[in-house]
Write a protein that holds these residues in place. Structure first.
Motif, mmCIF file in Angstrom:
data_model
loop_
_atom_site.group_PDB
_atom_site.id
_atom_site.type_symbol
_atom_site.label_atom_id
_atom_site.label_comp_id
_atom_site.label_asym_id
_atom_site.label_seq_id
_atom_site.Cartn_x
_atom_site.Cartn_y
_atom_site.Cartn_z
ATOM 1 N N ARG A 31 16.852 -46.970 -50.756
ATOM 2 C CA ARG A 31 17.905 -45.144 -50.403
ATOM 3 C C ARG A 31 19.162 -45.373 -51.128
ATOM 4 O O ARG A 31 19.335 -44.302 -51.657
ATOM 5 C CB ARG A 31 17.837 -45.201 -48.566
ATOM 6 N N VAL A 32 19.454 -46.231 -51.406
ATOM 7 C CA VAL A 32 20.919 -46.281 -52.096
ATOM 8 C C VAL A 32 20.587 -46.033 -53.261
ATOM 9 O O VAL A 32 21.172 -45.647 -54.489
ATOM 10 C CB VAL A 32 21.838 -47.531 -51.140
ATOM 11 N N ILE A 33 19.504 -47.221 -54.129
ATOM 12 C CA ILE A 33 19.403 -47.065 -55.422
ATOM 13 C C ILE A 33 18.583 -45.537 -55.312
ATOM 14 O O ILE A 33 19.638 -44.851 -57.056
ATOM 15 C CB ILE A 33 18.330 -47.318 -55.806
ATOM 16 N N ALA A 34 18.144 -45.086 -54.526
ATOM 17 C CA ALA A 34 17.639 -43.681 -54.881
ATOM 18 C C ALA A 34 19.075 -42.656 -55.058
ATOM 19 O O ALA A 34 18.862 -41.441 -55.855
ATOM 20 C CB ALA A 34 16.604 -43.557 -53.974
ATOM 21 N N LEU A 35 19.532 -42.380 -54.429
ATOM 22 C CA LEU A 35 21.434 -41.415 -54.297
ATOM 23 C C LEU A 35 21.764 -41.662 -55.049
ATOM 24 O O LEU A 35 22.500 -40.961 -55.932
ATOM 25 C CB LEU A 35 21.409 -41.382 -52.681
ATOM 26 N N LEU A 36 22.123 -42.939 -55.269
ATOM 27 C CA LEU A 36 22.997 -43.406 -57.096
ATOM 28 C C LEU A 36 21.529 -42.492 -58.403
ATOM 29 O O LEU A 36 22.530 -41.683 -59.149
ATOM 30 C CB LEU A 36 22.789 -44.755 -56.949
ATOM 31 N N ALA A 37 20.316 -42.512 -58.507
ATOM 32 C CA ALA A 37 19.937 -42.108 -59.059
ATOM 33 C C ALA A 37 19.895 -41.039 -59.032
ATOM 34 O O ALA A 37 20.356 -40.019 -59.897
ATOM 35 C CB ALA A 37 18.752 -42.859 -59.316
ATOM 36 N N ASP A 38 19.766 -40.149 -57.788
ATOM 37 C CA ASP A 38 19.886 -38.655 -57.888
ATOM 38 C C ASP A 38 21.308 -38.015 -57.951
ATOM 39 O O ASP A 38 21.343 -36.902 -58.750
ATOM 40 C CB ASP A 38 19.690 -38.292 -56.311
ATOM 41 N N ALA A 39 22.342 -38.483 -57.825
ATOM 42 C CA ALA A 39 24.078 -38.436 -57.818
ATOM 43 C C ALA A 39 23.724 -38.393 -59.782
ATOM 44 O O ALA A 39 24.640 -37.552 -60.411
ATOM 45 C CB ALA A 39 25.028 -39.299 -57.435
ATOM 46 N N SER A 40 23.296 -39.249 -60.441
ATOM 47 C CA SER A 40 23.570 -39.088 -61.435
ATOM 48 C C SER A 40 22.395 -37.684 -62.010
ATOM 49 O O SER A 40 23.449 -37.059 -63.405
ATOM 50 C CB SER A 40 22.546 -40.359 -62.346
ATOM 51 N N ALA A 41 21.724 -37.298 -61.572
ATOM 52 C CA ALA A 41 21.500 -36.627 -62.151
ATOM 53 C C ALA A 41 21.228 -34.783 -62.221
ATOM 54 O O ALA A 41 20.784 -34.207 -62.787
ATOM 55 C CB ALA A 41 19.660 -36.229 -61.997
ATOM 56 N N ASP A 42 21.811 -34.781 -60.916
ATOM 57 C CA ASP A 42 22.645 -34.137 -59.962
ATOM 58 C C ASP A 42 23.721 -32.992 -60.768
ATOM 59 O O ASP A 42 24.746 -33.820 -60.649
ATOM 60 C CB ASP A 42 22.621 -34.044 -58.394
ATOM 61 N N PRO A 43 23.699 -31.235 -61.721
ATOM 62 C CA PRO A 43 25.710 -31.381 -62.023
ATOM 63 C C PRO A 43 26.433 -31.004 -60.639
ATOM 64 O O PRO A 43 27.391 -31.346 -60.878
ATOM 65 C CB PRO A 43 24.541 -30.511 -62.700
ATOM 66 N N ALA A 44 25.390 -30.508 -60.079
ATOM 67 C CA ALA A 44 26.765 -30.536 -58.298
ATOM 68 C C ALA A 44 27.506 -31.581 -58.396
ATOM 69 O O ALA A 44 28.080 -31.572 -57.251
ATOM 70 C CB ALA A 44 25.806 -29.751 -57.210
ATOM 71 N N VAL A 45 26.965 -33.250 -58.236
ATOM 72 C CA VAL A 45 27.752 -34.115 -57.986
ATOM 73 C C VAL A 45 27.715 -34.617 -59.181
ATOM 74 O O VAL A 45 27.791 -35.199 -60.108
ATOM 75 C CB VAL A 45 26.483 -35.198 -57.200
ATOM 76 N N ARG A 46 29.500 -34.683 -58.501
ATOM 77 C CA ARG A 46 30.270 -35.460 -59.546
ATOM 78 C C ARG A 46 31.493 -36.596 -59.357
ATOM 79 O O ARG A 46 31.995 -36.847 -60.437
ATOM 80 C CB ARG A 46 31.448 -34.621 -60.653
ATOM 81 N N ALA A 47 30.742 -37.271 -58.255
ATOM 82 C CA ALA A 47 31.903 -38.091 -57.901
ATOM 83 C C ALA A 47 30.813 -38.977 -56.125
ATOM 84 O O ALA A 47 30.419 -38.370 -55.917
ATOM 85 C CB ALA A 47 33.094 -38.182 -57.625
ATOM 86 N N VAL A 48 31.121 -40.264 -56.638
ATOM 87 C CA VAL A 48 30.212 -40.839 -55.639
ATOM 88 C C VAL A 48 31.306 -41.587 -54.744
ATOM 89 O O VAL A 48 31.706 -42.436 -54.782
ATOM 90 C CB VAL A 48 29.032 -41.978 -55.996
ATOM 91 N N VAL A 49 30.869 -41.445 -52.895
ATOM 92 C CA VAL A 49 31.926 -42.630 -52.682
ATOM 93 C C VAL A 49 30.901 -43.442 -52.167
ATOM 94 O O VAL A 49 29.896 -42.708 -51.089
ATOM 95 C CB VAL A 49 33.000 -41.718 -51.462
ATOM 96 N N LEU A 50 30.949 -44.799 -51.544
ATOM 97 C CA LEU A 50 29.696 -45.722 -51.226
ATOM 98 C C LEU A 50 30.549 -46.425 -49.780
ATOM 99 O O LEU A 50 32.121 -47.166 -50.246
ATOM 100 C CB LEU A 50 29.447 -47.175 -52.337
ATOM 101 N N THR A 51 30.449 -46.055 -48.700
ATOM 102 C CA THR A 51 31.344 -46.888 -47.659
ATOM 103 C C THR A 51 30.582 -47.142 -46.634
ATOM 104 O O THR A 51 29.521 -47.631 -46.525
ATOM 105 C CB THR A 51 32.469 -45.501 -46.968
ATOM 106 N N ALA A 52 30.582 -47.742 -45.608
ATOM 107 C CA ALA A 52 30.049 -48.312 -44.231
ATOM 108 C C ALA A 52 30.860 -47.692 -43.125
ATOM 109 O O ALA A 52 32.174 -47.716 -43.070
ATOM 110 C CB ALA A 52 29.932 -49.270 -44.252
ATOM 111 N N THR A 53 29.904 -47.612 -41.766
ATOM 112 C CA THR A 53 30.688 -47.151 -40.541
ATOM 113 C C THR A 53 30.234 -48.641 -39.513
ATOM 114 O O THR A 53 30.353 -49.634 -40.028
ATOM 115 C CB THR A 53 29.375 -46.333 -39.731
ATOM 116 N N GLY A 54 31.115 -48.776 -38.556
ATOM 117 C CA GLY A 54 31.893 -49.473 -37.738
ATOM 118 C C GLY A 54 33.243 -50.631 -38.632
ATOM 119 O O GLY A 54 34.012 -50.180 -38.789
ATOM 120 N N LYS A 55 33.196 -52.056 -38.210
ATOM 121 C CA LYS A 55 33.735 -53.084 -38.559
ATOM 122 C C LYS A 55 33.313 -53.480 -40.263
ATOM 123 O O LYS A 55 34.027 -54.296 -39.857
ATOM 124 C CB LYS A 55 34.007 -53.808 -37.757
#
Length: 260
Positions: A31-55
């Motif tokens: 899923r993460v790999i696919a979302l990063l590929a989508d971010a590359s191809a989508d002109p509306a996405v111009r930056a990415v934040v990778l984070t997580a929930t919890g501790k």
């Protein structure tokens, strides 16, 4: 589970298995790999934040959900699994055409640490730690660790981290150059949002080409690096944002970058 949302030009990718310290499953990785590929191809996405929930940011790989081949493992299977798994994940971050910012909220161990180190910028909560946990299990680091760490901190520091597997607190990681900034936990999301939205307002194609040049710089000779730089400048000068940048300078106003 991976949460995803796009806001103000920023793609937020959030690992969401807090009960497992966000150890990455096969499904999450894909899923993460696919979302990063989508971010590359989508002109509306111009930056990415990778984070997580919890501790935990990411406690490493959780292979329990990996697809089974239905046969006994043979020589070559493990190497193939690493190439198609951990290395693909790290490669997806390095190759994403948009700036990727890690907001490390807690423990980043094993592939989780490498996932953060592969990002273009790293923010960390004061309570975050980074652990090259592989030696504790009698394993060789995977997910590009032996490629990333020497380039970030030099071979001697990289060996120290990998040979001992000690937990590295976020302030120490910052002093070593692995983290850009350490902030109180309560300010992590706010700071990540501010940085990411600033990147999203920038000249996206120029940032993408800058990322490519920097990532390739330690693997190429000077002539190759200079040739790549010249072509990158040539390509950038054909963009609308480059023309806007020059025009705004001449007209003494703030540039309005559109990302193309």
């Amino acid at each position: 589970m991976v949460l995803h949302a796009t806001d103000n030009g920023v793609s937020w990718i959030t690992l969401n298995r807090p009960d497992a310290m966000n150890a990455v499953t096969w499904d999450q990785r894909e899923r993460v790999i696919a979302l990063l590929a989508d971010a590359s191809a989508d002109p509306a996405v111009r930056a990415v934040v990778l984070t997580a929930t919890g501790k935990g940011f990411c406690a490493g790989a959780d292979l329990r959900g990996a697809p089974s081949t239905g046969r006994e493992r043979v020589t070559g299977d493990i190497a193939r699994t690493i190439r198609l798994g951990a290395q693909r994940l790290i490669g997806a971050v390095l190759d994403c055409e948009k700036p990727v910012l890690a907001a490390v909220n807690g423990t980043a161990a094993g592939i989780g640490a490498h996932l953060a180190f592969a990002c273009d910028l790293v923010l960390a909560a004061e309570s975050a730690t980074f652990i090259e946990v592989f030696v504790r299990r009698g394993l060789v680091p995977d997910g590009g660790g032996a490629y990333l760490l020497p380039r970030l901190v030099g071979p001697q520091r990289a060996k120290e981290l990998m040979f001992f597997g000690d937990a590295l607190p976020a302030p120490d990681a910052q002093r070593m150059g692995l983290v850009n900034r350490v902030v109180p936990a309560g300010e992590l999301e706010k700071t990540a949002r501010a940085w990411a939205e600033r990147l999203a307002q920038g000249p996206t194609r120029a940032l993408a080409l800058t990322k490519q040049l920097v990532n390739a710089s330690l693997d190429t000779d000077r002539a190759t690096a200079f040739a790549a730089e010249a072509m990158a400048v040539e390509t950038t000068m054909t963009t609308r944002d480059a023309n806007e940048g020059v025009a705004s300078f001449v007209e003494r106003r703030t540039p309005d970058y559109r990302g193309f």
